[in-house]
Scaffold this active site. Sequence first.
Site, short mmCIF file in Angstrom:
data_model
loop_
_atom_site.label_atom_id
_atom_site.label_comp_id
_atom_site.label_asym_id
_atom_site.label_seq_id
_atom_site.Cartn_x
_atom_site.Cartn_y
_atom_site.Cartn_z
N HIS A 167 0.84 -1.22 0.00
CA HIS A 167 0.00 0.00 0.00
C HIS A 167 0.86 1.25 0.00
CE1 HIS A 167 -2.98 -2.91 2.11
NE2 HIS A 167 -2.90 -3.15 0.80
N HIS A 194 -9.60 -1.77 -4.19
CA HIS A 194 -8.40 -2.08 -3.41
C HIS A 194 -7.47 -3.00 -4.18
CE1 HIS A 194 -5.77 -2.34 -0.02
NE2 HIS A 194 -5.60 -3.60 -0.38
N ASP A 249 -3.49 -2.61 -4.91
CA ASP A 249 -2.46 -3.65 -4.69
C ASP A 249 -1.61 -3.86 -5.94
OD1 ASP A 249 -3.21 -4.18 -2.07
OD2 ASP A 249 -4.39 -5.97 -2.56
N HIS A 294 -1.47 -10.96 -5.12
CA HIS A 294 -0.04 -10.63 -5.09
C HIS A 294 0.83 -11.65 -5.82
CE1 HIS A 294 -0.75 -7.29 -2.50
NE2 HIS A 294 -1.31 -8.04 -1.56
N1 P76 Z 1 -5.21 -8.64 2.14
C1 P76 Z 1 -4.90 -8.55 0.77
C2 P76 Z 1 -4.30 -7.17 0.57
O1 P76 Z 1 -4.88 -6.14 0.68
N2 P76 Z 1 -3.02 -7.15 0.24
O2 P76 Z 1 -2.42 -6.00 0.05
C3 P76 Z 1 -5.26 -9.81 2.78
O3 P76 Z 1 -5.19 -10.85 2.17
N3 P76 Z 1 -5.42 -9.80 4.14
C4 P76 Z 1 -5.38 -8.59 4.92
C5 P76 Z 1 -6.33 -8.57 6.04
C6 P76 Z 1 -6.21 -9.81 6.91
C7 P76 Z 1 -6.46 -10.98 6.02
C8 P76 Z 1 -5.50 -11.05 4.87
C9 P76 Z 1 -7.17 -9.80 8.07
C10 P76 Z 1 -7.84 -8.66 8.41
C11 P76 Z 1 -8.72 -8.60 9.46
C12 P76 Z 1 -8.93 -9.70 10.21
C13 P76 Z 1 -8.26 -10.86 9.91
C14 P76 Z 1 -7.40 -10.91 8.85
C15 P76 Z 1 -9.84 -9.60 11.26
C16 P76 Z 1 -10.64 -9.44 12.09
C17 P76 Z 1 -11.62 -9.31 13.07
C18 P76 Z 1 -11.79 -10.29 14.01
C19 P76 Z 1 -12.77 -10.16 14.96
C20 P76 Z 1 -13.60 -9.05 14.98
C21 P76 Z 1 -13.41 -8.08 14.03
C22 P76 Z 1 -12.44 -8.20 13.08
C23 P76 Z 1 -6.06 -8.80 -0.18
C24 P76 Z 1 -7.29 -8.00 0.08
O4 P76 Z 1 -5.63 -8.58 -1.47
ZN ZN Z 2 -3.86 -4.58 -0.20
#
Ligand code: P76
Ligand code: ZN
Length: 271
Positions: A73, A225, A229, A252
């Site tokens: 980002h 988004h 990326d 990615h």
């Molecule tokens: N993100 C990628 C991205 O943006 N890459 O640049 C991605 O794969 N993620 C980011 C966010 C991660 C998962 C992997 C994540 C975010 C929030 C939570 C868990 C994992 C949570 C939570 C939560 C738990 C309980 C209550 C409320 C919230 C993709 C998009 O390309």
């Molecule tokens: Zn991202």
Amino acid sequence: MKQRTVKERIDFEGVGIHTGERSRIVLHPEPENTGVRFYRNGVYIPALPEFVVNTFHSTDLGSEGVVVKTVEHLMATLHLLGVSNLTVEVLEGSEIPILDGSGYLYYRELKDKVVKQTEDAQILKIEEPVVVERGDTYIKVLPCSCFEITYEGEFETYLGKQRYTFRGNVRDIILARTFCFEHEIEFIRKNGLGKGGSLENTLVIGKEGVYNEGGLRYQDEPVRHKVLDLIGDLYLLGMSVRGKFISYKGGHTLNFELVKALYKNLASVRV
Ligand code: P76
Ligand code: ZN
């Protein structure tokens, strides 16, 4: 287009979305032809394909055993602003702060501090079509003097099919947050990732809607988004690019496949 840097040091702090660690970074101005690089524990890590060490749920760079996680980002923001020379010093933690999950806070702090340098910037002009594929996903790029990115996603749940085309207006993508599906959280956490993830920095998508107060920032925020990326990952070429990109369900790993394919036959020209 001239090379650019920032006019003074810029500090950021926050949490790493995957490590959950507190993170502190400083962006330092650099002279012409330095490129974008990271600096942690006495090691410089250039933002180039040969330093990519992971593309699973984030793009991570490393060298000599020193890793900097989740650069995409910040890299997208630097690409959009045309910042060619900069050192990102990581003072605390091993990950770039996620902030609000988008590029917005980086963009806001940087945009009035970007300064032109004297030498021309390198720009990669796509001269012939290139395609990378993985299963049913692909990214293709076509020659164009423009910089245009289309992303098409097919999401489980109520989001369904979404397609978005970026044509250069930063405001159309810079606020788009990283996201995850409620049902993925357990698996991601079991993999030791997403430890810093919360509703403060991630759009959490459930069966019938999003959990975040205030809802979506754009009606098609997830695909916007994904464009962000890709813009970040493309900047690992070490220069801006011109071309028409079409990503079908890319992430990615596929973005990096494309970067390697383009890097291999770097027919760069100055424009
Ligand atoms: N993100 C990628 C991205 O943006 N890459 O640049 C991605 O794969 N993620 C980011 C966010 C991660 C998962 C992997 C994540 C975010 C929030 C939570 C868990 C994992 C949570 C939570 C939560 C738990 C309980 C209550 C409320 C919230 C993709 C998009 O390309
Ligand atoms: Zn991202």
